[in-house]
Design a protein around this motif. Structure first.
Motif, PDB file in Angstrom:
ATOM      1  N   ARG A  89      10.687  -2.780   7.224  1.00  0.00           N
ATOM      2  CA  ARG A  89      10.260  -2.015   8.403  1.00  0.00           C
ATOM      3  C   ARG A  89       9.788  -0.624   8.006  1.00  0.00           C
ATOM      4  O   ARG A  89       8.779  -0.112   8.514  1.00  0.00           O
ATOM      5  CB  ARG A  89      11.398  -1.939   9.421  1.00  0.00           C
ATOM      6  N   PHE A  90      10.506   0.000   7.085  1.00  0.00           N
ATOM      7  CA  PHE A  90      10.136   1.331   6.602  1.00  0.00           C
ATOM      8  C   PHE A  90       8.800   1.291   5.869  1.00  0.00           C
ATOM      9  O   PHE A  90       7.896   2.092   6.140  1.00  0.00           O
ATOM     10  CB  PHE A  90      11.250   1.854   5.694  1.00  0.00           C
ATOM     11  N   MET A  91       8.660   0.346   4.954  1.00  0.00           N
ATOM     12  CA  MET A  91       7.436   0.274   4.156  1.00  0.00           C
ATOM     13  C   MET A  91       6.226  -0.082   5.011  1.00  0.00           C
ATOM     14  O   MET A  91       5.121   0.438   4.795  1.00  0.00           O
ATOM     15  CB  MET A  91       7.610  -0.746   3.030  1.00  0.00           C
ATOM     16  N   ARG A 143       8.938  -6.626  -5.085  1.00  0.00           N
ATOM     17  CA  ARG A 143       8.575  -6.783  -3.669  1.00  0.00           C
ATOM     18  C   ARG A 143       7.582  -5.728  -3.200  1.00  0.00           C
ATOM     19  O   ARG A 143       6.651  -6.049  -2.443  1.00  0.00           O
ATOM     20  CB  ARG A 143       9.827  -6.747  -2.787  1.00  0.00           C
ATOM     21  N   TYR A 144       7.751  -4.469  -3.639  1.00  0.00           N
ATOM     22  CA  TYR A 144       6.948  -3.384  -3.071  1.00  0.00           C
ATOM     23  C   TYR A 144       6.016  -2.715  -4.075  1.00  0.00           C
ATOM     24  O   TYR A 144       5.266  -1.823  -3.698  1.00  0.00           O
ATOM     25  CB  TYR A 144       7.867  -2.321  -2.474  1.00  0.00           C
ATOM     26  N   GLY A 145       6.049  -3.123  -5.332  1.00  0.00           N
ATOM     27  CA  GLY A 145       5.204  -2.516  -6.346  1.00  0.00           C
ATOM     28  C   GLY A 145       3.765  -3.006  -6.262  1.00  0.00           C
ATOM     29  O   GLY A 145       3.346  -3.672  -5.304  1.00  0.00           O
ATOM     30  N   ALA A 152       1.469  -9.284  -0.335  1.00  0.00           N
ATOM     31  CA  ALA A 152       0.865 -10.604  -0.188  1.00  0.00           C
ATOM     32  C   ALA A 152       1.274 -11.255   1.129  1.00  0.00           C
ATOM     33  O   ALA A 152       0.480 -11.972   1.757  1.00  0.00           O
ATOM     34  CB  ALA A 152       1.282 -11.495  -1.360  1.00  0.00           C
ATOM     35  N   GLN A 153       2.501 -10.996   1.557  1.00  0.00           N
ATOM     36  CA  GLN A 153       3.000 -11.588   2.793  1.00  0.00           C
ATOM     37  C   GLN A 153       2.517 -10.851   4.043  1.00  0.00           C
ATOM     38  O   GLN A 153       2.669 -11.367   5.156  1.00  0.00           O
ATOM     39  CB  GLN A 153       4.532 -11.608   2.760  1.00  0.00           C
ATOM     40  N   ASN A 154       1.964  -9.661   3.860  1.00  0.00           N
ATOM     41  CA  ASN A 154       1.505  -8.844   4.981  1.00  0.00           C
ATOM     42  C   ASN A 154       0.073  -8.367   4.720  1.00  0.00           C
ATOM     43  O   ASN A 154      -0.184  -7.167   4.567  1.00  0.00           O
ATOM     44  CB  ASN A 154       2.433  -7.648   5.184  1.00  0.00           C
ATOM     45  N   ARG A 159      -2.721  -1.471   1.833  1.00  0.00           N
ATOM     46  CA  ARG A 159      -1.878  -1.563   0.631  1.00  0.00           C
ATOM     47  C   ARG A 159      -1.513  -0.160   0.138  1.00  0.00           C
ATOM     48  O   ARG A 159      -2.373   0.583  -0.324  1.00  0.00           O
ATOM     49  CB  ARG A 159      -2.581  -2.329  -0.485  1.00  0.00           C
ATOM     50  N   HIS A 160      -0.238   0.161   0.233  1.00  0.00           N
ATOM     51  CA  HIS A 160       0.282   1.404  -0.318  1.00  0.00           C
ATOM     52  C   HIS A 160       1.539   1.079  -1.122  1.00  0.00           C
ATOM     53  O   HIS A 160       2.668   1.412  -0.724  1.00  0.00           O
ATOM     54  CB  HIS A 160       0.586   2.419   0.790  1.00  0.00           C
ATOM     55  N   PRO A 161       1.334   0.414  -2.261  1.00  0.00           N
ATOM     56  CA  PRO A 161       2.499  -0.001  -3.045  1.00  0.00           C
ATOM     57  C   PRO A 161       3.247   1.192  -3.618  1.00  0.00           C
ATOM     58  O   PRO A 161       2.689   2.287  -3.783  1.00  0.00           O
ATOM     59  CB  PRO A 161       1.877  -0.844  -4.158  1.00  0.00           C
ATOM     60  N   ILE A 162       4.501   0.962  -3.922  1.00  0.00           N
ATOM     61  CA  ILE A 162       5.273   1.965  -4.652  1.00  0.00           C
ATOM     62  C   ILE A 162       4.833   1.915  -6.097  1.00  0.00           C
ATOM     63  O   ILE A 162       4.893   0.867  -6.751  1.00  0.00           O
ATOM     64  CB  ILE A 162       6.782   1.687  -4.544  1.00  0.00           C
ATOM     65  N   THR A 163       4.380   3.044  -6.605  1.00  0.00           N
ATOM     66  CA  THR A 163       3.949   3.108  -8.003  1.00  0.00           C
ATOM     67  C   THR A 163       4.767   4.109  -8.808  1.00  0.00           C
ATOM     68  O   THR A 163       4.737   4.073 -10.041  1.00  0.00           O
ATOM     69  CB  THR A 163       2.460   3.479  -8.103  1.00  0.00           C
TER      70      THR A 163
END
Length: 369
Positions: A89-91, A143-145, A152-154, A159-163
């Motif tokens: 939810r946060f991401m 999951r979030y990188g 992929a699921q959303n 796309r703002h992955p954690i890097t």
């Protein structure tokens, strides 16, 4: 200075317009160089309640530095021990507004730490297995990188992955590395975290814990801690060294970061970047008459703008990747603690009223071109 307990009380303020979904900074969009800490926003978004997020985006903030409290995230967890729904939810909410997240990997469940069964000291103990934080980070990166399953699921989400992954918080202070700070042990944690996270995302940025310049009882001063990190073989185990850059004035923050850049270069760390992962001043607090960082509302506003402008201008020379103001809102006294200046550095009061520093912050960030 991240609080020991995640706040769950949430207040609401109006959401200024102006956020976009673009990663690059524009005059009206989020600036990835500038971040804030807002634990109350994490708590609200994770639990699905109203938050400050729109107002944060409206201030052109492009980064949320957020403690991913491992122990907290085991509550209501699934079979693998992490409450993915809370983080999802946060991401999802931050991605919608073009804000990137930099997590602080911190606070393992007590059963995994070196805390004694009884008589433990207040604060945080490192895990018995110093590689455990890396295992936690690798799960999150999967999951979030960059290649994370969450994206992929959303597919409809921007796309703002954690890097960038920050490993622990203020390990030079006893309360965050009980029973006493240990630079060599911290470096071992850092090395293992880097190996495990980069095995999932080779392009991940490994950020050291934010290290403050402090001389409180039992703490290892900033420059001494950094020297001992490099002596223990830290070079090559991280991409970015983080400083929690509290200083008497805005210009003093720049002076501090310049001195750390010079120290790193002398120690063989010229290739590593820098981040200021906390800075700020209190408008009031119990140390009002004697504290270095309790400066009153007017100076809080002016020093905040001064620091943002000076650090932005020096970013290329210092190889400075970003700055984070602590914090969006004042905080309550945490369990077992006491009131101190660090609870009053917010741009908002505890009940959500804007301080003069908020307008100063917004104006300074909007002026970065």
């Amino acid at each position: 200075m991240l609080l020991l307990v995640l706040a769950v009380a949430v207040l609401v303020i109006a959401a200024p317009a102006g956020a976009t979904k673009k990663r690059a900074h524009t005059a009206s969009g989020p600036n990835p160089f500038v971040g804030v800490v807002s634990d109350e926003t994490f708590a609200a978004l994770g639990s699905g309640t109203p938050s400050y997020l729109n107002s944060i985006a409206g201030a052109h903030v492009g980064l949320l530095r957020q403690k991913f409290d491992w122990d907290f995230l085991t509550h209501n967890a699934g079979p693998d021990g992490i409450n993915w729904a809370f983080i999802d939810r946060f991401m999802g909410a931050t991605a919608q507004l073009g804000i990137t997240v930099m997590p602080v990997l911190f606070d393992p469940p007590a059963a995994l730490t070196a805390s004694p069964a009884s008589g433990g000291l207040r604060g945080n103990y490192p895990p018995r297995d110093l590689g455990a934080i890396g295992d936690f980070g690798a799960k999150l990166a999967a999951r979030y990188g960059t290649y994370g399953t969450f994206w992929a699921q959303n597919p409809s989400l921007p796309r703002h992955p954690i890097t960038a992954w920050q490993i622990w918080n203020e390990p030079n202070i006893p309360v965050y590395w009980q029973p006493k700070p240990n630079p060599a042990a911290y470096v071992q944690m850092l090395k293992l975290a880097s190996q495990k996270i980069k095995a999932v995302d080779p392009n991940a940025e490994i950020v050291t814990a934010g290290i403050p310049d402090t001389h409180i009882g039992g703490a290892i001063p900033l420059t001494n801690f950094i020297k001992r990190m490099y002596k223990a073989g830290a070079a090559g185990s991280f991409d970015t060294l983080a400083v929690n850059g509290y200083a008497p004035t805005g210009k003093d923050v720049l002076t501090l970061i310049k001195s750390i850049r010079g120290l790193m270069n002398r120690l063989g760390g010229a290739r590593e970047a820098l981040r200021v992962t906390e800075f700020g001043w209190a408008d009031w607090g119990p140390e009002a008459k004697r504290g270095r960082f309790t400066v009153g509302a007017k100076k809080q506003a002016s020093y905040t703008a001064q620091a943002i402008a000076e650090l932005w201008k020096a970013r290329f020379k210092l190889n400075l990747r970003g700055i984070v103001y602590y914090a969006w809102r004042d905080q309550s006294v945490y369990s077992g603690g006491k009131d101190f200046w660090g609870l009053h550095t917010g741009l908002l009061t505890l009940n959500g009223q804007a301080k003069p520093a908020l307008g100063s912050f917004q104006h300074a960030v909007a002026g970065l071109h």
